[in-house]
Design a protein around this motif. Structure first.
Motif, short mmCIF file in Angstrom:
data_model
loop_
_atom_site.label_atom_id
_atom_site.label_comp_id
_atom_site.label_asym_id
_atom_site.label_seq_id
_atom_site.Cartn_x
_atom_site.Cartn_y
_atom_site.Cartn_z
N LYS A 34 0.86 -1.06 -0.65
CA LYS A 34 0.41 0.56 0.08
C LYS A 34 1.18 1.80 0.17
CE LYS A 34 -3.48 -2.21 0.30
NZ LYS A 34 -4.51 -3.04 -0.91
N THR A 35 1.98 0.88 -0.81
CA THR A 35 2.95 1.98 -0.85
C THR A 35 3.14 3.13 -2.56
OG1 THR A 35 4.78 1.56 0.84
CG2 THR A 35 4.80 3.21 -1.02
N VAL A 36 2.01 4.75 -2.66
CA VAL A 36 2.39 4.97 -3.93
C VAL A 36 3.22 5.82 -3.36
CG1 VAL A 36 1.20 6.90 -4.66
CG2 VAL A 36 0.05 5.71 -2.51
N VAL A 37 4.14 4.56 -5.16
CA VAL A 37 4.82 4.73 -5.22
C VAL A 37 4.88 6.12 -7.36
CG1 VAL A 37 7.28 4.13 -7.04
CG2 VAL A 37 5.38 2.25 -5.55
N VAL A 38 4.51 6.54 -7.46
CA VAL A 38 4.30 7.38 -8.07
C VAL A 38 2.98 8.04 -8.43
CG1 VAL A 38 5.93 7.09 -9.79
CG2 VAL A 38 3.82 6.87 -10.42
N THR A 39 3.32 9.75 -8.26
CA THR A 39 1.41 10.23 -8.16
C THR A 39 1.14 11.00 -9.50
OG1 THR A 39 2.04 10.20 -5.72
CG2 THR A 39 -0.23 11.86 -6.76
N GLU A 40 -0.67 10.39 -10.18
CA GLU A 40 -0.63 10.83 -10.66
C GLU A 40 0.02 12.83 -11.21
OE1 GLU A 40 -4.89 11.89 -13.45
OE2 GLU A 40 -4.43 10.65 -11.30
N GLY A 41 -0.28 13.66 -12.03
CA GLY A 41 0.28 14.82 -12.13
C GLY A 41 1.98 15.00 -11.63
N ASP A 42 2.23 14.86 -10.97
CA ASP A 42 3.65 14.61 -10.67
C ASP A 42 4.78 14.60 -11.45
OD1 ASP A 42 2.71 15.33 -8.03
OD2 ASP A 42 4.57 13.53 -7.19
N ARG A 43 5.96 14.93 -11.38
CA ARG A 43 6.85 15.04 -12.71
C ARG A 43 8.35 14.85 -12.07
NH1 ARG A 43 6.49 18.51 -17.30
NH2 ARG A 43 4.27 19.55 -17.21
N GLY A 44 8.99 14.38 -12.81
CA GLY A 44 9.78 13.27 -12.43
C GLY A 44 10.11 12.37 -13.28
N GLY A 45 11.46 11.93 -14.23
CA GLY A 45 10.92 11.29 -14.73
C GLY A 45 11.60 10.23 -14.39
N ALA A 46 11.54 8.22 -14.54
CA ALA A 46 12.13 7.00 -14.16
C ALA A 46 10.63 6.65 -14.76
CB ALA A 46 12.27 7.10 -12.43
N LEU A 47 11.83 5.03 -14.87
CA LEU A 47 11.08 3.96 -15.31
C LEU A 47 11.11 3.19 -14.23
CD1 LEU A 47 10.14 2.04 -17.94
CD2 LEU A 47 12.18 0.91 -18.20
N TYR A 48 10.50 2.34 -13.83
CA TYR A 48 9.53 1.25 -12.90
C TYR A 48 9.87 -0.16 -13.25
CZ TYR A 48 9.37 5.60 -9.72
OH TYR A 48 9.98 6.08 -9.07
N ASP A 85 9.14 14.46 -20.98
CA ASP A 85 8.99 14.71 -19.02
C ASP A 85 8.03 15.83 -19.22
OD1 ASP A 85 11.75 14.80 -19.54
OD2 ASP A 85 11.98 16.33 -21.48
N GLY A 86 6.86 15.09 -19.40
CA GLY A 86 5.51 15.49 -18.83
C GLY A 86 5.21 14.82 -17.63
N PRO A 87 3.99 15.27 -16.96
CA PRO A 87 3.97 14.56 -16.02
C PRO A 87 2.87 13.55 -15.72
CG PRO A 87 2.19 16.44 -16.81
CD PRO A 87 3.19 16.43 -18.27
N ARG A 88 3.70 13.09 -14.53
CA ARG A 88 2.73 11.56 -14.57
C ARG A 88 1.18 11.24 -15.16
NH1 ARG A 88 7.11 7.75 -13.93
NH2 ARG A 88 8.78 8.85 -12.26
N SER A 89 0.86 10.42 -16.08
CA SER A 89 -0.25 10.13 -16.51
C SER A 89 -1.35 9.70 -15.48
CB SER A 89 -0.49 9.69 -18.18
OG SER A 89 0.26 8.15 -17.51
N ALA A 90 -0.64 8.99 -14.28
CA ALA A 90 -1.53 7.71 -13.39
C ALA A 90 -0.85 7.40 -11.99
CB ALA A 90 -0.99 6.45 -13.71
N SER A 91 -1.61 7.28 -11.32
CA SER A 91 -0.99 6.91 -9.94
C SER A 91 -0.99 5.53 -9.74
CB SER A 91 -1.38 7.69 -8.87
OG SER A 91 -1.94 8.95 -9.17
N VAL A 92 0.26 5.01 -8.78
CA VAL A 92 0.22 3.44 -9.10
C VAL A 92 1.12 3.40 -7.48
CG1 VAL A 92 1.85 1.56 -9.50
CG2 VAL A 92 1.93 2.94 -10.74
N ILE A 93 0.04 2.64 -6.86
CA ILE A 93 0.74 1.56 -5.78
C ILE A 93 1.05 0.41 -5.64
CG2 ILE A 93 -2.02 1.22 -5.37
CD1 ILE A 93 -1.64 2.46 -2.55
N THR A 94 1.26 0.27 -4.83
CA THR A 94 1.55 -1.59 -4.34
C THR A 94 0.23 -2.03 -4.00
OG1 THR A 94 3.12 -0.73 -2.37
CG2 THR A 94 4.59 -1.71 -3.79
#
Length: 215
Positions: A34-48, A85-94
């Motif tokens: 239940k950890t939010v890894v990335v949040t929709e709308g945030d910036r900052g690039g990385a592939l998981y 370089d755009g914003p995150r399009s979705a959130s991801v949670i474990t």
């Protein structure tokens, strides 16, 4: 990933060779359930890349309502959209404790530039993912709730010794992906079990015969 002898490779998962190529460019990190890894709308690039565990990709509104986009497991990945370089399009949670390989955007760009074959494979996977999302949107628009549930089960199943198996799709997950309540999914499941179309086990769903397109 599925290690059964007759299992077909999932086109949305990285192959062992692809995973080996990308592992040298990132670092593994363990996340709790239940950890939010990335949040929709945030910036900052990385592939998981998911090495262990499962994650859920979703979008939400200001009132807290969620629409589940996908449930992902080992070998699948997310975050590739931020290559522009755009914003995150979705959130991801474990959904459970998970081990993820984190590849910084610059490292991933360098990998693609230096390995044309890998870049082509990656483009192919992106195309498949777009097709999958397009199909999901079409199902939401054109099928009733029963049809969306039946379609999701069929699309998520894999062949295991002649039996179609869907693993670890909870009714709440299904409800989020097809846009209905968990109670509605529960009623549909009861009808499918009663009709002899599916059997429910603790960790998986067995599709005994193809559900009808309309109920």
């Amino acid at each position: 990933m599925n290690d059964t002898p007759d299992a077909k490779p999932d086109p949305l998962q990285l192959t062992p060779d692809e995973l080996k190529a990308i592992s040298a460019h990132g670092k593994a990190r363990v996340f709790g359930a239940k950890t939010v890894v990335v949040t929709e709308g945030d910036r900052g690039g990385a592939l998981y890349v998911i090495l262990e565990g499962r994650c859920k990709a979703y979008v939400s509104d200001e009132e807290g309502r969620e629409a589940v986009l996908s449930i992902m497991g080992p070998g699948e990945y997310f975050g590739e959209i931020t290559l522009d370089d755009g914003p995150r399009s979705a959130s991801v949670i474990t959904l459970e404790p998970a081990k993820l390989l984190i590849v910084p955007q610059a490292e991933f760009r360098a990998l693609l530039a230096a390995n044309p074959d890998f870049a082509l494979h990656f483009i192919d996977k992106l195309i498949r993912r777009v097709r999958s999302l397009t199909k999901a949107v079409g199902n939401l628009a054109l099928l009733d709730v029963y049809g969306r549930v039946a379609r999701l089960l069929l699309d998520s199943a894999r062949d295991e010794g002649g039996v179609q198996v869907v693993e670890r799709l909870r009714q709440t997950d299904i409800a989020g992906r097809v846009g209905c309540s968990r109670e509605m999914v529960s009623r549909i499941f009861k009808d499918l079990v009663k009709g002899g179309y599916i059997a429910l086990e603790e960790e998986r769903i067995l599709i005994l015969r193809k559900p009808p397109a309309r109920w």
